[in-house]
Design an enzyme around this catalytic site. Structure first.
Site, PDB file in Angstrom:
ATOM      1  CG  HIS A  72      -5.998   0.027  -1.550  1.00  0.00           C
ATOM      2  ND1 HIS A  72      -5.192   0.410  -2.370  1.00  0.00           N
ATOM      3  CD2 HIS A  72      -5.728  -0.043  -0.303  1.00  0.00           C
ATOM      4  CE1 HIS A  72      -4.016   0.924  -1.480  1.00  0.00           C
ATOM      5  NE2 HIS A  72      -4.345   0.694  -0.100  1.00  0.00           N
ATOM      6  CB  SER A 101      -0.833  -0.131   1.143  1.00  0.00           C
ATOM      7  OG  SER A 101      -1.873   0.871   1.142  1.00  0.00           O
TER       8      SER A 101
END
Length: 389
Positions: A189, A86
């Site tokens: 996301h 991430s």
């Protein structure tokens, strides 16, 4: 082969940067990066409590700063591969040479602020799904109108979406699985972060990236990305795209990685590697939590990294597959030919169409590592280039 990996949001702990500030120049670096990020990274890394550092707008630049601060004390020229989870991808991209440290910090700050703002638009959340049959878990997530935001491997998938749907999913949960709500501000996301992706893209458009100096993996599909501009585009896209850490770990195996160092606050990713790769041969691991762990990390690099040299030496660069499919080498190329940086050496035939394979740098084609119509996986070596690289 040795990899350095950077963890993402959720790995932070109160005071985890305190021992790092004892290193010469560390506090000055954090003060400079604080000015770029618009948050006090020294305070956040030393005195702030758990509630303060779970704020997305603060956490993201803090984690990138921690990765870069530790990376400055490692012989990165001997590291073959970097990857991040991430927001950790920004730190990995900087350590691979794609972004200057200042650009990585600035992008992390914009990313954190804009994702926090997107979380305020409507009630959303995330929950970790542990266990269960993966295909059934994914089908259940989709049936509730949710998104599989993280594929972390080791039997862990993170569901994300509207708070009401997530609560129902958590209560009813897939067969054989445990569902644990995560203490996050929203559905990262997923398409709920579209406004953040657009805002980050505007800032990223003003940055001129360099091509990676080492193998750099992408969370989008676990594949190595040879071009800086493509990686920057993927970093922007990743705000709404699922994190495929499972594929990143698979690529570590495919490339024959023998050792891994996790940057501070270390532990989360090495635990996933231990669980996911226990049956396929674990690499040697070092969790770099404090400066006391630096000697072990440097020793690992000395044993698994590239041998340092001040003299020009013949070295090799491996061109790897950007995706899964069958390899079609360029028919005009034969072993012994000179290859220029960015020159196409072939393509991968996929269901979606051909994907070009370009040389990351210049050199001599010393050996084909895959033949015509060979099935290949993401990150699989295709050709070896030699020369003074």
């Amino acid at each position: 082969m040795l990899a350095v990996i950077a963890p993402g949001q959720g790995s932070q702990k109160p005071g985890f940067l305190t021992p790092w500030l004892e290193l010469p120049g560390a506090e000055s670096r954090l003060r400079w990066w604080s000015a770029l990020a618009g948050v006090d990274l020294v305070h956040l890394g030393t005195e702030a409590d758990a509630d303060e550092i779970k704020d997305t707008a603060r956490t993201q630049p803090l984690l990138v700063a921690a990765a870069l601060l530790a990376g400055e004390h490692l012989p990165m020229h001997d590291v073959a591969l970097t990857a991040g989870h991430s927001v950790g991808e920004l730190g990995a991209a900087a350590l691979a040479g794609v972004l200057p440290a200042e650009a990585a910090i600035t992008l992390a700050a914009v990313r954190g602020r804009e994702m926090a703002a997107a979380c305020g638009l409507e009630p959303t959340g995330m929950a970790a799904v542990l266990g269960g049959e993966p295909a059934e878990v994914l089908a259940a997530i989709e049936s509730y109108g949710l998104h599989a935001a993280n594929h972390n491997g080791a039997g862990q998938i993170v569901a994300a979406g509207a708070a009401e749907k997530l609560a129902k999913f958590t209560a009813e949960k897939p067969a054989g699985a445990r569902v644990m709500p995560l203490q996050v501000a929203g559905a990262f996301h997923t398409p709920y972060m579209a406004t953040a992706e657009r805002a980050l893209g505007v800032v990223a458009a003003g940055i001129t990236p360099a091509d990676p100096a080492r193998i750099l993996l992408s969370n989008v599909d676990g594949a190595p990305v040879p071009h800086g501009r493509e990686m920057l585009q993927r970093l922007v896209r990743q705000v709404t795209a699922p994190v495929r850490w499972d594929l990143c770990m698979r690529t570590l195996v495919d490339l024959g990685v023998t050792a891994v160092i996790e940057l501070p606050p270390a532990g989360a990713l090495t635990n996933l590697i231990k669980r996911e790769l226990k049956d396929s041969g674990l690499p040697e691991l070092v969790t770099l939590r404090t400066p006391d762990d630096l000697p072990a990390a440097r020793d690992l690099i000395a044993r698994h990294g590239t041998a340092p040299s001040h003299e020009p030496a013949s070295r090799f660069r491996v061109v790897v597959s950007p995706g899964a499919g069958t390899f079609e080498p360029a028919p005009r190329l034969t072993e012994g030919d000179s290859i220029g940086a960015g020159e196409l050496i072939g393509h991968i035939a996929t269901r979606q169409g051909p994907v070009d394979v370009a040389a990351h740098g210049s050199g001599v084609l010393t050996e084909w590592l895959a033949a015509h119509n060979d099935p290949v996986a993401p990150g699989q070596p295709l050709a070896r280039l030699g020369g003074h690289l």
